[in-house]
Design an enzyme around this catalytic site. Structure first.
Site, PDB file in Angstrom:
ATOM      1  N   SER A 149      30.365  30.778  31.826  1.00 57.78           N
ATOM      2  CA  SER A 149      30.424  32.218  31.719  1.00 57.78           C
ATOM      3  C   SER A 149      30.527  32.673  30.265  1.00 57.78           C
ATOM      4  CB  SER A 149      31.572  32.744  32.563  1.00 57.78           C
ATOM      5  OG  SER A 149      31.390  34.099  32.875  1.00 57.78           O
TER       6      SER A 149
ATOM      7  N   ASP B 278      25.256  33.261  42.217  1.00 57.58           N
ATOM      8  CA  ASP B 278      26.008  33.997  41.207  1.00 57.58           C
ATOM      9  C   ASP B 278      25.372  35.367  40.987  1.00 57.58           C
ATOM     10  OD1 ASP B 278      27.622  34.784  39.128  1.00 57.58           O
ATOM     11  OD2 ASP B 278      26.743  33.425  37.651  1.00 57.58           O
TER      12      ASP B 278
ATOM     13  N   HIS C 174      29.145  31.426  40.598  1.00 59.96           N
ATOM     14  CA  HIS C 174      29.444  31.469  39.167  1.00 59.96           C
ATOM     15  C   HIS C 174      30.186  30.225  38.689  1.00 59.96           C
ATOM     16  CE1 HIS C 174      29.748  33.764  35.479  1.00 59.96           C
ATOM     17  NE2 HIS C 174      31.055  33.567  35.430  1.00 59.96           N
TER      18      HIS C 174
END
Length: 450
Positions: free
Chosen positions: A160, A369, A427
């Site tokens: 991320s 995601d 994610h």
């Protein structure tokens, strides 16, 4: 401590633990070490190193450095106990821990994250350049403490917002190596569901939600219009307002999808209000209710899940954490300090790695995601200013099959660049499909044939 866009409603993944008595004896597994590196005066970065448990000399296996996102999410907490470390939140042995194959280094970054801390809030990082410089200083100090790793291949894995940090960190570290300021064998950087091109991510949200039946054509128009406002603000150089607009776009999506889980669209929705009671005392820190809402929705979840462990038995085990430092105690300040840099792109750093180094660059993305969709990731990758972009686009995509023959992922490579599409994952890929994540990591670091 955990943060912003980067982390999901993990309550579905968590096994709760009871009283802390009796836990300490179950924490240690394999050889490990930890400590602090002073990266600047009054700025201290915490690390936790696990030596591989593979039946070989540990110096024959790569060192994987894991960077969490946020900004302000803790690697030693989230990445370690919720994703790839040797033990789970309930301190049970993790079947698919990466320590089985590689040496694993967790770093609480930027300073102020996790157990890392600053003695003056003015020392918190305000942009990606400061973060990269601090990480280079950390590596210099870390390798002085364990010099045998100076000759071990280093792979930076990031998730991320961590990917945005990792790209510039890799550029800075490579420069320091060439200038002989540090002895380090930087071999690769792997950017997982990474916030490298925020605008491309946001502009992809409408198409992704529409294709997955989460919005209709009217919803698509609303989301696209709001996402365009974000893009326009970034183009105009209004980065602070762009971050606010990004938050407003997420809020709009929550409304039109009835609370889609941004981290994995097939999982139970994250209800933003659920964390307000946990973190309502932070309201005085943030400049707006929108920023507070975003922090609470994405960080409060982790506070509830990890604080008791990290500030209880783990802190007791480590023994080096200053008495006045709590795990995650400065996370809100870390997030706020970087708010104006949040929507900045790190694509140029990826281009620099590809154009000026032989470092392996990998982008990998979870199919489910929403925060960083595969659509958005492909967009910036296919527009890279790199001679290999067109050959990569035209290369053959290869399936990655599991033991049963089911397709787990796809990959496509050209020279020192590769992209992985990871199926059935959101994610936080290792938390969703730990077996696939482990297999992918082994390929990236050269322990398994591609």
């Amino acid at each position: 401590m955990k943060l912003l866009i980067l982390f999901p409603c993990l309550f579905l993944l968590i096994t709760s633990f009871g009283p802390t008595s009796g836990l300490l004896g179950r924490i240690k597994q394999g050889k490990e070490t930890w400590g602090y590196v002073k990266v600047r005066d009054n700025a201290h970065m915490f690390f936790w190193l696990y030596y591989t448990t593979a039946d070989v000399d540990y110096k024959l296996r790569p060192l994987v450095l894991w960077l969490q996102g946020g900004p302000g999410a803790s690697s030693t907490g989230i990445g370690n106990f919720l994703e790839i470390g040797p033990q789970t939140l309930s301190l049970e042995n993790r079947t698919n821990t990466w320590v089985k194959q590689v040496n694993l280094l967790f770093v609480d970054n930027p300073v102020g994250t996790g157990y890392s801390f600053v003695e003056d809030p003015a020392l918190l990082a305000s942009n990606n350049t400061v973060i990269a410089n601090d990480l280079v200083a950390f590596m210099k100090g870390f390798l002085a403490k364990v010099p045998e790793f100076q000759t071990v291949p280093l792979y930076i894995f990031a998730e991320s917002y961590g990917g945005k940090m990792a790209a510039q960190f890799a550029v800075s570290l490579n420069k320091a190596v060439l200038q002989k300021k540090i002895r380090c064998q930087l071999a690769g950087v792997a950017l997982g569901d990474s916030w490298v091109s925020p605008v491309d991510a946001v502009l992809s949200w409408g198409s992704y939600l529409y294709a997955t039946s989460l919005i209709d054509s009217a919803g698509l128009t609303k989301v696209n219009n709001k996402a365009q406002e974000v893009s326009d603000a970034v183009k105009a150089g209004k980065l602070g307002p762009a971050t606010e607009l990004w938050g407003e776009t997420e809020n709009l999506i929550e409304n039109v999808t009835n609370g889609v889980n941004f981290y994995n669209i097939l999982k139970e929705p994250c209800r933003a209000n659920s964390s307000n009671a946990i973190a309502s005392h932070t309201s005085h820190i943030f400049a707006s209710k929108n920023q507070e809402h975003l922090y609470n929705a994405n960080v409060g979840q982790f506070s509830a899940v990890l604080d008791a462990l990290m500030n209880g038995p783990i802190k007791e085990k480590l023994k080096v954490i200053p008495q006045n430092v709590t795990w995650g105690g400065q996370s809100q300040l870390v997030f706020k300090a970087l708010a104006a840099d949040f929507m900045n792109s790190a694509v140029k750093n990826v281009e620099m790695l590809l154009n000026t180094t032989s470092v392996k660059v990998v982008v990998y993305n979870g199919q489910l995601d929403l925060i960083v969709t595969s659509l958005g990731a492909q967009k910036w990758v296919e527009n890279l200013h790199w001679a290999g972009t067109k050959p990569w686009v035209n290369a053959v995509r290869k399936p990655i099959d599991g033991p049963s023959g089911a397709t787990l992922a796809f990959s496509k490579s050209f020279k020192n660049f590769a992209f992985y599409w990871v199926l059935n994952a959101g994610h936080m890929i290792p938390a969703d499909v730990s077996d696939t994540a482990l297999q992918m990591m082994e390929e990236i670091v050269g322990l398994k044939a591609h």
